[in-house]
Design a protein around this motif. Sequence first.
Motif, mmCIF file in Angstrom:
data_model
loop_
_atom_site.group_PDB
_atom_site.id
_atom_site.type_symbol
_atom_site.label_atom_id
_atom_site.label_comp_id
_atom_site.label_asym_id
_atom_site.label_seq_id
_atom_site.Cartn_x
_atom_site.Cartn_y
_atom_site.Cartn_z
ATOM 1 N N LYS A 40 0.812 -1.221 0.000
ATOM 2 C CA LYS A 40 0.000 0.000 0.000
ATOM 3 C C LYS A 40 0.843 1.268 0.000
ATOM 4 N N LYS A 41 2.083 1.157 0.436
ATOM 5 C CA LYS A 41 3.021 2.288 0.420
ATOM 6 C C LYS A 41 4.221 1.893 -0.411
ATOM 7 N N PRO A 42 4.898 2.874 -1.046
ATOM 8 C CA PRO A 42 6.101 2.540 -1.815
ATOM 9 C C PRO A 42 7.086 1.742 -0.950
ATOM 10 N N THR A 43 7.476 0.564 -1.459
ATOM 11 C CA THR A 43 8.283 -0.374 -0.691
ATOM 12 C C THR A 43 9.545 -0.753 -1.460
ATOM 13 N N ALA A 44 10.695 -0.652 -0.799
ATOM 14 C CA ALA A 44 11.953 -1.078 -1.408
ATOM 15 C C ALA A 44 11.957 -2.599 -1.490
ATOM 16 N N LEU A 45 12.271 -3.127 -2.666
ATOM 17 C CA LEU A 45 12.312 -4.567 -2.891
ATOM 18 C C LEU A 45 13.584 -4.929 -3.642
ATOM 19 N N PRO A 46 14.041 -6.183 -3.502
ATOM 20 C CA PRO A 46 15.150 -6.631 -4.347
ATOM 21 C C PRO A 46 14.716 -6.565 -5.817
ATOM 22 N N ALA A 47 15.661 -6.301 -6.696
ATOM 23 C CA ALA A 47 15.343 -6.132 -8.115
ATOM 24 C C ALA A 47 14.551 -7.300 -8.710
ATOM 25 N N PRO A 48 14.909 -8.568 -8.457
ATOM 26 C CA PRO A 48 14.125 -9.655 -9.063
ATOM 27 C C PRO A 48 12.664 -9.661 -8.607
ATOM 28 N N GLN A 49 12.424 -9.375 -7.354
ATOM 29 C CA GLN A 49 11.049 -9.336 -6.848
ATOM 30 C C GLN A 49 10.287 -8.176 -7.486
ATOM 31 N N TYR A 50 10.929 -7.026 -7.575
ATOM 32 C CA TYR A 50 10.317 -5.855 -8.215
ATOM 33 C C TYR A 50 9.957 -6.177 -9.665
ATOM 34 N N MET A 51 10.903 -6.789 -10.393
ATOM 35 C CA MET A 51 10.668 -7.101 -11.805
ATOM 36 C C MET A 51 9.540 -8.123 -11.971
ATOM 37 N N ASN A 52 9.483 -9.123 -11.095
ATOM 38 C CA ASN A 52 8.388 -10.098 -11.168
ATOM 39 C C ASN A 52 7.041 -9.414 -10.976
ATOM 40 N N LEU A 53 6.958 -8.549 -9.986
ATOM 41 C CA LEU A 53 5.708 -7.824 -9.740
ATOM 42 C C LEU A 53 5.358 -6.918 -10.925
ATOM 43 N N LEU A 54 6.370 -6.242 -11.465
ATOM 44 C CA LEU A 54 6.146 -5.349 -12.598
ATOM 45 C C LEU A 54 5.663 -6.116 -13.824
ATOM 46 N N MET A 55 6.331 -7.208 -14.151
ATOM 47 C CA MET A 55 5.942 -7.974 -15.332
ATOM 48 C C MET A 55 4.546 -8.581 -15.154
ATOM 49 N N ASP A 56 4.236 -9.043 -13.946
ATOM 50 C CA ASP A 56 2.884 -9.555 -13.673
ATOM 51 C C ASP A 56 1.846 -8.453 -13.850
ATOM 52 N N TRP A 57 2.145 -7.254 -13.325
ATOM 53 C CA TRP A 57 1.215 -6.129 -13.426
ATOM 54 C C TRP A 57 0.986 -5.755 -14.890
ATOM 55 N N ILE A 58 2.067 -5.680 -15.668
ATOM 56 C CA ILE A 58 1.941 -5.338 -17.091
ATOM 57 C C ILE A 58 1.110 -6.386 -17.819
#
Length: 143
Positions: A103-121
């Motif tokens: 719910k708030k901007p959260t720092a994540l490891p790059a692979p986790q961020y990319m997985n979430l981003l690709m899923d969202w897209i």
Amino acid sequence: LKQVFNKDKTFRPKRKFEPGTQRFELHKRAQATLNSGVDLKAAVHLPSGEDQNDWVAVHVVDFFNRINLIYGTICEFCTERTCPVMSGGPKYEYRWQDDTKYKKPTALPAPQYMNLLMDWIEVQINNEDIFPTSVGKCEEESS
């Protein structure tokens, strides 16, 4: 190679356009233009008589597929240990927010961020309200 095609990893199969559809024909035209060494400005120019929304949708999906392939080639080298932060160099850190789990901007490891981003897209691309697959549906809705 088995690791690359594991659905639990970041690689996703290309989103295909149905042969015989207008979007399939637009995709073929875009591919032919991009592979011919032609000026990029001309490559993305809307072909005469085509719907702008369909043309943009084809390029968005194609861009997603290409980024997905590129990321698939480097994801084994970027682990949570080697890439603990999603950053754009030393000055920029990207944080994930999705209004569900984060719910708030959260720092994540790059692979986790990319997985979430690709899923969202992928969810956006598969959303018929945003990227309708019926020929002319964009045209009808914008009228």
